[in-house]
Scaffold this motif. Sequence first.
Motif, PDB file in Angstrom:
ATOM      1  N   LYS A 208      26.050 -51.295 -55.609  1.00 43.39           N
ATOM      2  CA  LYS A 208      26.256 -51.966 -54.408  1.00 43.39           C
ATOM      3  C   LYS A 208      26.727 -50.666 -53.230  1.00 43.39           C
ATOM      4  O   LYS A 208      26.520 -50.467 -52.181  1.00 43.39           O
ATOM      5  CB  LYS A 208      27.618 -52.953 -54.670  1.00 43.39           C
ATOM      6  N   LYS A 209      27.451 -49.790 -53.860  1.00 45.66           N
ATOM      7  CA  LYS A 209      28.108 -48.678 -52.821  1.00 45.66           C
ATOM      8  C   LYS A 209      26.816 -47.815 -52.387  1.00 45.66           C
ATOM      9  O   LYS A 209      26.729 -47.566 -51.370  1.00 45.66           O
ATOM     10  CB  LYS A 209      28.812 -47.587 -53.903  1.00 45.66           C
ATOM     11  N   GLU A 210      25.756 -47.579 -53.580  1.00 44.85           N
ATOM     12  CA  GLU A 210      24.828 -46.757 -52.868  1.00 44.85           C
ATOM     13  C   GLU A 210      24.052 -47.773 -51.816  1.00 44.85           C
ATOM     14  O   GLU A 210      23.338 -47.161 -50.707  1.00 44.85           O
ATOM     15  CB  GLU A 210      23.610 -46.665 -54.303  1.00 44.85           C
ATOM     16  N   GLU A 211      23.590 -48.880 -52.144  1.00 45.11           N
ATOM     17  CA  GLU A 211      22.894 -49.872 -50.854  1.00 45.11           C
ATOM     18  C   GLU A 211      23.784 -49.993 -49.985  1.00 45.11           C
ATOM     19  O   GLU A 211      23.134 -49.858 -48.898  1.00 45.11           O
ATOM     20  CB  GLU A 211      23.061 -51.259 -51.656  1.00 45.11           C
ATOM     21  N   ARG A 212      25.268 -49.971 -49.760  1.00 39.39           N
ATOM     22  CA  ARG A 212      26.105 -49.930 -48.733  1.00 39.39           C
ATOM     23  C   ARG A 212      25.694 -48.533 -47.647  1.00 39.39           C
ATOM     24  O   ARG A 212      25.834 -48.551 -46.735  1.00 39.39           O
ATOM     25  CB  ARG A 212      27.330 -50.042 -49.078  1.00 39.39           C
ATOM     26  N   LEU A 213      25.981 -47.688 -48.383  1.00 34.65           N
ATOM     27  CA  LEU A 213      25.675 -46.113 -47.824  1.00 34.65           C
ATOM     28  C   LEU A 213      24.523 -46.151 -47.377  1.00 34.65           C
ATOM     29  O   LEU A 213      24.170 -45.559 -46.118  1.00 34.65           O
ATOM     30  CB  LEU A 213      26.066 -45.000 -48.949  1.00 34.65           C
ATOM     31  N   SER A 214      23.175 -46.698 -47.944  1.00 36.92           N
ATOM     32  CA  SER A 214      21.879 -46.557 -47.675  1.00 36.92           C
ATOM     33  C   SER A 214      21.801 -47.153 -46.406  1.00 36.92           C
ATOM     34  O   SER A 214      21.162 -46.974 -45.347  1.00 36.92           O
ATOM     35  CB  SER A 214      20.728 -46.835 -48.690  1.00 36.92           C
ATOM     36  N   ARG A 215      22.301 -48.611 -46.185  1.00 32.54           N
ATOM     37  CA  ARG A 215      22.255 -49.545 -45.213  1.00 32.54           C
ATOM     38  C   ARG A 215      22.907 -48.831 -44.032  1.00 32.54           C
ATOM     39  O   ARG A 215      22.677 -48.936 -42.819  1.00 32.54           O
ATOM     40  CB  ARG A 215      22.990 -50.736 -45.681  1.00 32.54           C
ATOM     41  N   THR A 216      24.189 -48.297 -44.183  1.00 27.38           N
ATOM     42  CA  THR A 216      24.734 -47.387 -43.205  1.00 27.38           C
ATOM     43  C   THR A 216      24.077 -46.378 -42.615  1.00 27.38           C
ATOM     44  O   THR A 216      24.215 -46.370 -41.278  1.00 27.38           O
ATOM     45  CB  THR A 216      26.216 -46.946 -43.633  1.00 27.38           C
ATOM     46  N   GLN A 217      23.544 -45.733 -43.255  1.00 26.41           N
ATOM     47  CA  GLN A 217      22.582 -44.425 -42.759  1.00 26.41           C
ATOM     48  C   GLN A 217      21.426 -45.233 -42.140  1.00 26.41           C
ATOM     49  O   GLN A 217      21.234 -44.537 -40.944  1.00 26.41           O
ATOM     50  CB  GLN A 217      22.201 -43.748 -43.797  1.00 26.41           C
ATOM     51  N   GLU A 218      20.875 -46.026 -42.364  1.00 24.38           N
ATOM     52  CA  GLU A 218      19.719 -46.742 -41.781  1.00 24.38           C
ATOM     53  C   GLU A 218      20.289 -47.387 -40.424  1.00 24.38           C
ATOM     54  O   GLU A 218      19.607 -47.238 -39.415  1.00 24.38           O
ATOM     55  CB  GLU A 218      18.943 -47.854 -42.829  1.00 24.38           C
ATOM     56  N   LEU A 219      21.343 -47.903 -40.541  1.00 21.99           N
ATOM     57  CA  LEU A 219      21.713 -48.785 -39.071  1.00 21.99           C
ATOM     58  C   LEU A 219      21.996 -47.839 -38.145  1.00 21.99           C
ATOM     59  O   LEU A 219      21.916 -47.903 -36.944  1.00 21.99           O
ATOM     60  CB  LEU A 219      22.885 -49.683 -39.490  1.00 21.99           C
ATOM     61  N   ASN A 220      22.921 -46.616 -38.602  1.00 20.71           N
ATOM     62  CA  ASN A 220      23.357 -45.557 -37.739  1.00 20.71           C
ATOM     63  C   ASN A 220      22.021 -44.925 -37.193  1.00 20.71           C
ATOM     64  O   ASN A 220      22.238 -44.664 -36.013  1.00 20.71           O
ATOM     65  CB  ASN A 220      24.414 -44.558 -38.541  1.00 20.71           C
ATOM     66  N   THR A 221      21.100 -44.422 -37.859  1.00 23.67           N
ATOM     67  CA  THR A 221      19.750 -43.959 -37.239  1.00 23.67           C
ATOM     68  C   THR A 221      19.208 -44.850 -36.283  1.00 23.67           C
ATOM     69  O   THR A 221      18.822 -44.546 -35.312  1.00 23.67           O
ATOM     70  CB  THR A 221      18.875 -43.696 -38.550  1.00 23.67           C
ATOM     71  N   ALA A 222      19.068 -46.205 -36.834  1.00 19.41           N
ATOM     72  CA  ALA A 222      18.446 -46.993 -35.721  1.00 19.41           C
ATOM     73  C   ALA A 222      19.491 -47.232 -34.313  1.00 19.41           C
ATOM     74  O   ALA A 222      18.873 -47.345 -33.267  1.00 19.41           O
ATOM     75  CB  ALA A 222      18.467 -48.533 -36.247  1.00 19.41           C
ATOM     76  N   LYS A 223      20.512 -46.991 -34.484  1.00 21.41           N
ATOM     77  CA  LYS A 223      21.448 -47.417 -33.653  1.00 21.41           C
ATOM     78  C   LYS A 223      21.355 -46.041 -32.377  1.00 21.41           C
ATOM     79  O   LYS A 223      21.164 -46.147 -31.042  1.00 21.41           O
ATOM     80  CB  LYS A 223      23.102 -47.401 -33.718  1.00 21.41           C
ATOM     81  N   VAL A 224      21.391 -45.029 -33.019  1.00 17.54           N
ATOM     82  CA  VAL A 224      21.152 -43.630 -32.192  1.00 17.54           C
ATOM     83  C   VAL A 224      19.813 -43.682 -31.559  1.00 17.54           C
ATOM     84  O   VAL A 224      20.034 -43.242 -30.319  1.00 17.54           O
ATOM     85  CB  VAL A 224      21.325 -42.412 -33.263  1.00 17.54           C
ATOM     86  N   GLN A 225      18.961 -44.371 -32.245  1.00 15.99           N
ATOM     87  CA  GLN A 225      17.490 -44.165 -31.788  1.00 15.99           C
ATOM     88  C   GLN A 225      17.430 -45.195 -30.642  1.00 15.99           C
ATOM     89  O   GLN A 225      16.759 -45.072 -29.461  1.00 15.99           O
ATOM     90  CB  GLN A 225      16.386 -44.387 -32.722  1.00 15.99           C
ATOM     91  N   ALA A 226      18.175 -46.385 -30.675  1.00 16.44           N
ATOM     92  CA  ALA A 226      18.016 -47.320 -29.669  1.00 16.44           C
ATOM     93  C   ALA A 226      18.896 -46.813 -28.519  1.00 16.44           C
ATOM     94  O   ALA A 226      18.173 -47.237 -27.304  1.00 16.44           O
ATOM     95  CB  ALA A 226      18.845 -48.574 -30.264  1.00 16.44           C
ATOM     96  N   LEU A 227      19.952 -46.358 -28.773  1.00 12.86           N
ATOM     97  CA  LEU A 227      20.763 -45.486 -27.597  1.00 12.86           C
ATOM     98  C   LEU A 227      19.930 -44.619 -26.739  1.00 12.86           C
ATOM     99  O   LEU A 227      19.845 -44.687 -25.495  1.00 12.86           O
ATOM    100  CB  LEU A 227      22.134 -45.080 -28.026  1.00 12.86           C
ATOM    101  N   LYS A 228      19.115 -43.879 -27.539  1.00 11.90           N
ATOM    102  CA  LYS A 228      18.429 -42.898 -26.688  1.00 11.90           C
ATOM    103  C   LYS A 228      17.242 -43.288 -26.211  1.00 11.90           C
ATOM    104  O   LYS A 228      17.087 -43.108 -24.917  1.00 11.90           O
ATOM    105  CB  LYS A 228      17.794 -41.907 -28.042  1.00 11.90           C
ATOM    106  N   GLU A 229      16.597 -44.363 -26.779  1.00  7.30           N
ATOM    107  CA  GLU A 229      15.516 -44.830 -26.068  1.00  7.30           C
ATOM    108  C   GLU A 229      15.879 -45.940 -24.929  1.00  7.30           C
ATOM    109  O   GLU A 229      15.319 -45.885 -23.815  1.00  7.30           O
ATOM    110  CB  GLU A 229      14.558 -46.028 -26.982  1.00  7.30           C
ATOM    111  N   LEU A 230      16.986 -46.322 -24.953  1.00 11.77           N
ATOM    112  CA  LEU A 230      17.259 -47.378 -23.648  1.00 11.77           C
ATOM    113  C   LEU A 230      18.384 -46.272 -22.790  1.00 11.77           C
ATOM    114  O   LEU A 230      18.530 -46.823 -21.538  1.00 11.77           O
ATOM    115  CB  LEU A 230      18.375 -48.308 -24.164  1.00 11.77           C
ATOM    116  N   GLY A 231      18.632 -45.071 -23.075  1.00  8.50           N
ATOM    117  CA  GLY A 231      19.226 -44.174 -21.920  1.00  8.50           C
ATOM    118  C   GLY A 231      20.806 -44.348 -22.261  1.00  8.50           C
ATOM    119  O   GLY A 231      21.346 -43.960 -20.936  1.00  8.50           O
ATOM    120  N   TYR A 232      21.511 -44.776 -22.997  1.00  7.56           N
ATOM    121  CA  TYR A 232      22.882 -45.105 -23.155  1.00  7.56           C
ATOM    122  C   TYR A 232      23.323 -44.091 -24.086  1.00  7.56           C
ATOM    123  O   TYR A 232      22.636 -43.597 -24.880  1.00  7.56           O
ATOM    124  CB  TYR A 232      23.095 -46.539 -23.589  1.00  7.56           C
ATOM    125  N   THR A 233      24.638 -44.106 -23.954  1.00  6.29           N
ATOM    126  CA  THR A 233      25.486 -42.920 -24.826  1.00  6.29           C
ATOM    127  C   THR A 233      26.293 -43.649 -25.810  1.00  6.29           C
ATOM    128  O   THR A 233      26.518 -43.206 -26.788  1.00  6.29           O
ATOM    129  CB  THR A 233      26.156 -41.856 -23.947  1.00  6.29           C
TER     130      THR A 233
END
Length: 255
Positions: A208-233
């Motif tokens: 479960k820890k590994e899944e949570r860590l993997s999910r956190t990394q995935e969400l953070n990557t998607a969030k950073v990409q979303a902010l970048k594509e939308l032009g927000y910081t």
Amino acid sequence: MKKLNKLLAELGVSKVRLAKYLGVSRQMLYNYLAQENINEWPKEKAMKLFCLLGITTAEELDSINLDGEYIIQVENRLNDGVKEKGIKEVLTDLKGFNKKEQEILSDIINLLKEQLSDDKTKDTYNSYRYLYHFLQSLETNKELKYILAYMSKSMGFIDHAEYVFNENQQFTFESILFSAMTLYSNGGASRSKIAETHKRFVQEIEHKKEERLSRTQELNTAKVQALKELGYTEINNENAKEVLEKIAEIQSRKV
């Protein structure tokens, strides 16, 4: 300072939460972040920021390894800091709760205070720490509610026939839990006999820890990409819906 702003954006640390963590207004935080060098900050605030990021000097910003584990560590420190700032605000205003809700909250607070004040071994503190985790998970794990009902029944606080949740599931859970508690109380569960079962329990926790860590990394990557594509910081109240929709879109691209 650009490195710091970039790091905060990648971590997903909002200006509102960071300002609360540092104990300053949001405008004051903007003023800090607009300065050329973090060494120009008040020493106390700079040290608090370094503590949040797990570093001791501004030069260490370049050596930060922005992986999932680091993100979780920063998030935990931020949550603890913000919680400490707001601890005096918690449950001080009971407006909006009805009489019964106010009574149960008052009873719980008074009991917690009384038992914590008599805690000499820190067992009570640790028990309440686990209770806090229990309460945090209460709405996402229905079995936790069944555990509460079982304990209330077994200690005689409520009638054995009371089923306020799913009766069939609660009945089954109570029966299984009673069997387990009986086995434990009668000494029929020696460490050697249950060692393999506990090993599987530990393996499930690690998974479960590994899944949570993997999910956190995935969400953070998607969030950073979303902010970048939308032009927000950063994500704020004004753009939250748009950013979340963009995150969902980015994740759907991988399907």
